[in-house]
Design an enzyme around this catalytic site. Structure first.
Site, PDB file in Angstrom:
ATOM      1  CD  GLU A 144      59.204  51.175  33.636  1.00  0.00           C
ATOM      2  OE1 GLU A 144      60.049  50.903  34.520  1.00  0.00           O
ATOM      3  OE2 GLU A 144      58.302  52.014  33.786  1.00  0.00           O
ATOM      4  CB  SER A 169       2.195  22.574  47.052  1.00  0.00           C
ATOM      5  OG  SER A 169       1.334  22.730  48.164  1.00  0.00           O
TER       6      SER A 169
END
Length: 790
Positions: A197, A475
């Site tokens: 770069e 239940s």
């Protein structure tokens, strides 16, 4: 006559004057104008530069980024006796980026030799201090750790791995990053980055004239912008302060700001900021920034562990993360990575042999599923809900907090798999609104939330049914009724006859309530434990009214229900709506032996420097005495062996003692199962979001999910509570009288001392005993029931 001279006002023609003309500026005047214009421009540019300079300093020295909070699973802890399969351990190592090698010599690696694993754990800063890297050898046998040795070949009491990241709490930008210092980078990262770069990075002043000229020539030749001459400093300026717009205006700003940035800050400060800022990938809305985050995203590894080939791949991605995406475009990624390696070799940063060797290596990129930031959205929802009491949203999304949870990633994956696999079997052709499910798993001893599943589809980040769905529970309420009764040992024992017969009760709203059994049949007088095991509605309702509705509601509150329940008789059969998390609180108290402990998703929170902020300690309160709780747990064990829960043994090995209860609502709209093993509590729910009937009971739907999970967990047998008030005697349960061990139908049951039967009924000691049937929980009996159920 003599003529008079012409006057100004006379008729004689006047002498004409030449017309006015503008004077031509002299060269000196041109220079003056140019000077003024130049000075004005210089002042404007200078003022603009001062403005830009102030902006740079303000942002660069202030808070550069909003750092999302990182959320971690509970670390995997190994010790002799730990129940974990070899394959589960290997899978977890791979998900955390541990690399298989022939010889283990550095952290983050492991090697397998049949049933033995040698692993070098990573060091990690936990809320309770630093855990150093450890070299350990682990032997597995029968899905259990049987030996654990340290590097000195001595017994190691505990091995704690680094925790698995399971998600982030993002800011609005959805930028994800892990901050690193320049001295935390792997050996070749910075040389490779500068080589590709900006080779003149340490020599220029923010701009590189040679690179600019080279780019201009290339662009003029191509007739458009095909190459950039930006330095790393210029790239950082663009990323931090500007936009990606390709225009002359932006380039001018960039050219002004880059030298200003270098004027104030050192090269290493600029480079370190670049390492954390650069964009390197995307996953949905989540943007991957910085090399440390990219290392986790692509390799599931810490940046410091990357080898040369993987380092080169990350550097290769800087040019175009989308174009060179190694998951979508592996061939392009390989070519670009190899180019980086060639450049490094050309510059003598690495040897040609190193370049050739690295080129032969695969990319090593893990699947997106292994590094997804939202694989566990239901659990993250619970984490956020518990954090709201102590932290505001801004802190969670921008301060880089680290949140350590109690999620067990192995248990979480097993729970999700059970929900998904069983619902796919039941609902083979899902429509627009498919059959849905949810599951919550906690530790029976601590109340730690180990897993939360909010949808049949893994990773679904929408409606969280485990936390947000409130459905009638049926239940599942019944254990509270019978516990209330068993806390009155002078009136009720496990063998006390209760009435399972039609009844008519004022409903508290001006009408009457007439509960029916699921089979539409009544059974008369039945032992209390049988009424619970068979889930008889009429017996539950009559017992609940006998002990007092307010007493039952108080019991539910003690067990963990925080909402105020309406004082209507229908609550006794679960007409009230609750979420799976709320039901887990109730069964957590039962599984722990009567200790109420809040469900904890979070263990601790630390700031971005590792300083502990909050510890979420275990809170324990005894709410039920051991005697009645042991009686209830015995009854819930019989639910599993001879009642509505026996179908679980289709999955779980017969002989393992479990406890649980099914729940089914009116018109079969909701199916539930809640239960526990020695170590785990699990609650499953199955139903449709639009509340239409499922044609499934709790036993035919939710129980299958529960059983499938418990079989994979794996489950350990529930053990009896130690209590000095308990006495176990042989009884004839149907007659609620004493019996002898060898008598037909005899059963050994616990009683609170003084409440046990005192009269022999059906088989006196003096009578010749009849050879008894095999006990109801015998292996052969269980298998017969399972096959009959199938």
């Amino acid at each position: 006559m003599e003529k008079k001279p012409t006057t100004k006002t006379g008729n004689v023609a006047r002498k004409r004057r030449p017309p006015n003309r503008k004077k031509e500026p002299q060269p000196l005047q041109w220079k003056s104008i140019a000077l003024k214009v130049g000075l004005t421009l210089m002042v404007l540019v200078g003022a603009y530069a001062v403005y830009l300079d102030a902006s740079i300093i303000k942002q660069f020295e202030g808070k550069k980024w909003a750092i999302p909070a990182k959320v971690y699973a509970h670390p995997l802890e190994l010790f002799v006796g730990k129940n974990i399969t070899l394959l589960d351990f290997l899978s977890q190592l791979q998900r955390q980026g541990y690399q298989p090698v022939e010889k283990v010599s550095r952290p983050g690696t492991f090697a397998r030799n049949f049933n033995q694993i040698e692993v070098y754990s990573r060091g990690f800063y936990f809320p309770d201090g630093k855990e150093p890297p450890r070299l350990a050898t682990i032997d597995f046998k029968n899905d259990q750790v049987v030996r654990l040795l340290g590097s000195d070949r001595h017994n190691l009491p505990l091995l704690r791995l680094d925790p698995q990241p399971i998600g982030s709490i993002f800011p609005a930008s959805y930028e994800d990053r892990i901050l690193i210092r320049i001295d935390q980078t792997p050996r070749y990262l910075i040389p490779a980055l500068l080589a590709i770069e900006d080779q003149e990075f340490y020599d220029h002043f923010g701009l590189s004239p040679s690179s600019i000229i080279r780019a201009m020539l290339a662009n003029m030749t191509a007739g458009g912008v095909v190459q950039g001459g930006s330095t790393i400093t210029q790239q950082l300026v663009k990323n931090l302060f500007l936009t990606n717009e390709r225009s002359m205006t932006r380039k001018v700003k960039e050219a002004i700001m880059a030298p200003l940035l270098e004027l104030h800050y050192s090269k290493d400060e600029i480079l370190e900021t670049y390492l954390n800022e650069v964009y390197l990938g995307q996953q949905g809305r989540r943007a991957i920034h910085g090399f440390a985050m990219a290392s986790q995203f692509y390799f599931a590894q810490p940046l410091q562990e990357l080898n040369l080939a993987r380092t080169a791949l990350l550097v290769a991605l800087v040019k175009g993360p989308s174009y060179y995406d190694p998951r979508r475009n592996p061939e392009r990624a390989v070519q670009r990575r190899n180019l980086v390696l060639d450049v490094l070799a050309d510059l003598a940063i690495i040897s040609p042999s190193e370049a050739r060797r690295s080129k032969k290596l695969p990319l090593g990129v893990v699947s997106r599923e292994m590094v997804s930031s939202n694989d566990f959205p239901a659990y993250i929802d619970m984490v956020r809900a518990q954090l709201r009491d102590d932290y505001n949203e801004k802190d969670l999304t921008s301060e880089g907090l680290r949140i350590f949870t109690n999620m067990d990633p192995i248990i979480q994956r097993k729970a999700q798999k059970s929900v998904t696999d069983i619902l796919n079997q039941i609902d083979r052709q899902p429509q627009n609104s498919p059959l849905q499910g949810a599951m919550v798993v906690s530790s029976a001893q601590t109340g730690d939330l180990l897993a939360i599943v909010g949808d049949r589809a893994a990773g679904y980040a929408g409606f969280n049914r485990a936390v947000e769905a409130r459905r009638p529970v049926g239940s599942l309420i019944k254990p509270a009724i019978y516990l209330t009764a068993l806390e009155q040992p002078n009136r009720y024992t496990l063998t006390t006859p209760v009435k399972d017969q039609p009844l008519k009760i004022r409903d508290g709203r001006g009408g009457y309530w007439e509960p029916k059994n699921y089979s539409r049949k009544s059974h008369g007088q039945v032992p209390l434990y049988q009424a619970l095991a068979k889930s008889y509605n009429q017996a539950a309702a009559s017992t609940g009214m006998a002990v007092g509705l307010s007493s039952v509601l108080n019991t539910l509150k003690r067990l963990g229900i925080e909402q105020t329940l309406p004082p209507y008789p229908s609550v006794l059969l679960g007409s009230t709506s609750m979420s799976p998390v709320e039901i887990t609180s109730v069964y957590q108290t039962i599984a722990s032996g009567g200790y109420r402990m809040p469900l904890r998703a979070i263990d601790a929170v630390v700031d971005n420097r590792g300083k502990p902020l909050t510890r979420y300690s275990i809170s324990v309160e005894r709410v039920v005495q051991p005697g009645p709780m042991e009686l209830l747990r015995t009854a819930l064990g019989l639910v599993m062996t001879e009642g509505t829960g026996y179908g679980a043994y289709r999955y779980v090995k017969p002989g393992i003692a479990l406890g649980g209860k099914s729940g089914t609502t009116n018109d079969l709209r909701d199916g539930w199962f809640a239960g526990y093993s020695k170590d785990l509590v699990a609650v499953s729910w199955v139903g449709y979001d639009d509340n239409r009937p499922t044609r499934l009971t709790g036993s035919s739907g939710a129980l299958k999910v529960w059983g499938h999970f418990m079989a994979s967990a794996p489950a350990n047998s529930v053990t009896a509570l130690n209590s000095s008030v308990i006495k176990r005697v042989w009884v004839n349960p149907q007659a609620n009288g004493l019996s002898s061990r060898d008598c037909k139908g005899a059963r050994l049951l616990p009683y609170i001392k003084g409440s046990e039967p005192r009269v022999y009924r059906g088989c006196e000691k003096t009578e010749k005993p009849v050879r008894p049937e095999r006990p109801a929980d015998d292996r052969e009996s269980i298998l017969k029931r399972v096959f009959r159920w199938l």
